[in-house]
Enzyme design. Structure first.
Site, short mmCIF file in Angstrom:
data_model
loop_
_atom_site.label_atom_id
_atom_site.label_comp_id
_atom_site.label_asym_id
_atom_site.label_seq_id
_atom_site.Cartn_x
_atom_site.Cartn_y
_atom_site.Cartn_z
N LYS A 78 -1.01 -9.42 3.19
CA LYS A 78 -0.27 -8.91 4.36
C LYS A 78 -1.15 -7.92 5.10
O LYS A 78 -1.83 -7.12 4.46
CB LYS A 78 1.03 -8.23 3.92
CG LYS A 78 1.78 -7.55 5.07
CD LYS A 78 3.19 -7.15 4.69
CE LYS A 78 3.31 -5.85 3.96
NZ LYS A 78 2.77 -4.66 4.68
N ASP A 86 0.84 -1.21 0.00
CA ASP A 86 0.00 0.00 0.00
C ASP A 86 0.87 1.26 0.00
O ASP A 86 0.37 2.38 -0.06
CB ASP A 86 -1.04 -0.01 1.13
CG ASP A 86 -0.42 -0.01 2.51
OD1 ASP A 86 0.82 -0.08 2.62
OD2 ASP A 86 -1.18 0.05 3.50
N SER A 87 2.20 1.07 0.01
CA SER A 87 3.12 2.19 -0.24
C SER A 87 2.82 2.82 -1.61
O SER A 87 3.26 3.92 -1.90
CB SER A 87 4.58 1.71 -0.18
OG SER A 87 4.76 0.57 -0.98
N ASP A 141 -1.05 -6.30 -0.25
CA ASP A 141 -1.29 -5.62 1.03
C ASP A 141 -2.78 -5.39 1.24
O ASP A 141 -3.49 -4.97 0.32
CB ASP A 141 -0.62 -4.24 0.99
CG ASP A 141 0.48 -4.11 2.03
OD1 ASP A 141 0.59 -4.98 2.91
OD2 ASP A 141 1.23 -3.11 1.96
N GLU A 155 -1.28 -5.37 8.89
CA GLU A 155 -0.43 -4.73 9.90
C GLU A 155 -0.98 -4.91 11.31
O GLU A 155 -2.19 -4.87 11.51
CB GLU A 155 -0.30 -3.23 9.60
CG GLU A 155 0.35 -2.94 8.27
CD GLU A 155 0.51 -1.44 7.99
OE1 GLU A 155 0.19 -0.61 8.87
OE2 GLU A 155 0.96 -1.10 6.88
N GLU A 170 9.43 -3.61 10.49
CA GLU A 170 9.79 -2.32 9.90
C GLU A 170 10.32 -1.36 10.96
O GLU A 170 9.66 -1.10 11.98
CB GLU A 170 8.55 -1.71 9.20
CG GLU A 170 8.85 -0.38 8.54
CD GLU A 170 7.86 0.01 7.46
OE1 GLU A 170 6.97 -0.80 7.09
OE2 GLU A 170 7.97 1.15 6.95
O1 KIV Z 1 3.50 -1.07 1.59
C1 KIV Z 1 4.66 -1.48 1.56
O2 KIV Z 1 5.41 -1.30 0.59
C2 KIV Z 1 5.15 -2.20 2.74
C3 KIV Z 1 6.61 -2.46 2.84
C4 KIV Z 1 7.37 -1.21 2.96
C5 KIV Z 1 6.94 -3.44 3.90
O3 KIV Z 1 4.38 -2.55 3.58
#
Ligand code: KIV
Length: 266
Positions: A112, A43-44, A82, A114, A182
């Site tokens: 993934k 989600d970056s 994500d 959090e 992280e």
């Molecule tokens: O969203 C993302 O790119 C991430 C990584 C930086 C671990 O969660």
């Protein structure tokens, strides 16, 4: 394609696991060509692809749209999608449904999410119960930015470190098959890696995790920010802007297109 068993074996054999983010067909294709072990549709993307200040605005539709292109570019690579902010927080049923949508619509192999609170652990269990593999993420979890107040190193004192170890063990017990760590002190990254059977993947978690993850734009020198944990392997910003400037100049001065770029039907 590598799979969960491969990653467990890599941990046991102390072979490092390489994860890289990708958000589109072309970057995914290059990542597969370079033997990246895992691609993360992170989600970056909210920050590096959409220009937002945080990851909070990213939606499941966004992850699905970008994730589909990533799968097309990297058909033989293990992909993690994500789960966006608020897509697994409300109740178990919506967490399961949102995780299933990501898997079914992108072709990703795992999701993934959090955090390590009690309700996050319940969400992890429920998603795994739908046969969807889950990667957990602790430390500087960007979806908690409004609670943290700033992007900074987490778990600096003993109490916070003990709490993170408890959460990591509970996430492993719940069935998460991998843990992203992280922005935490190196000593804690090492302790967690030794305490867990599942592979740990660090980003700013030091040298002793089982693997590393980096953001595509960061390693290629395309990001505006340069946190300490990032290594820029090249600086693409300048060659790209030089090329665009040259294109602009050549069009303005009638140098492009040249004869070689022009069609002459017989
Ligand atoms: O969203 C993302 O790119 C991430 C990584 C930086 C671990 O969660």
């Amino acid at each position: 394609m590598k799979n969960i068993e491969t990653f467990f074996t890599m941990k046991v054999k102390q072979e490092k696991i390489v994860m890289l983010t990708a958000y589109d067909y072309s970057s995914a294709k290059l990542s597969e060509l370079c033997d990246v072990d895992i691609i993360l549709v992170g989600d970056s993307l909210g920050m590096v692809m959409q220009g937002e200040e945080t990851t909070l605005h990213v939606t499941s539709e966004d992850i699905i749209r970008y994730g589909k292109s990533v799968r097309k570019g990297a058909p033989n690579t293990f992909i993690i999608a994500d789960m966006p902010y608020m897509s697994y927080h409300l109740d178990i049923h919506s967490a399961q449904k949102n995780a299933a949508d990501l898997i079914l619509q992108t072709g990703a192999n795992a999701v993934k999410l959090e955090g390590g609170s009690v309700s996050r652990i319940e969400a992890v269990k429920a998603i795994i119960d739908c046969e969807i593999p889950v990667v957990a993420h602790l430390g500087l979890t960007p979806q908690s930015i409004n609670r943290f107040g700033e992007y900074s190193v987490q778990a600096k004192n003993k109490k916070e470190q003990e709490n993170m170890i408890k959460q990591a063990l509970a996430l492993e017990e719940a069935g998460a098959f991998m843990l992203v760590l992280e922005c935490i002190p190196e000593g804690l990254g090492k302790e967690l890696t030794e305490a867990l059977h599942i592979p740990t993947i660090g980003i700013g978690a030091g040298r002793y995790t089982d693997g590393q993850v980096m953001v595509w734009h960061d390693i290629l020198g395309l990001s505006d920010m340069q946190p300490k944990f990032v290594k820029k392997y090249t600086d693409l910003k300048h060659p790209i802007t030089d090329a665009i400037k040259e294109y602009v100049t050549e069009v303005k001065t009638d140098k492009f297109p040249a004869k070689a770029n022009t069609y002459y039907p017989k």
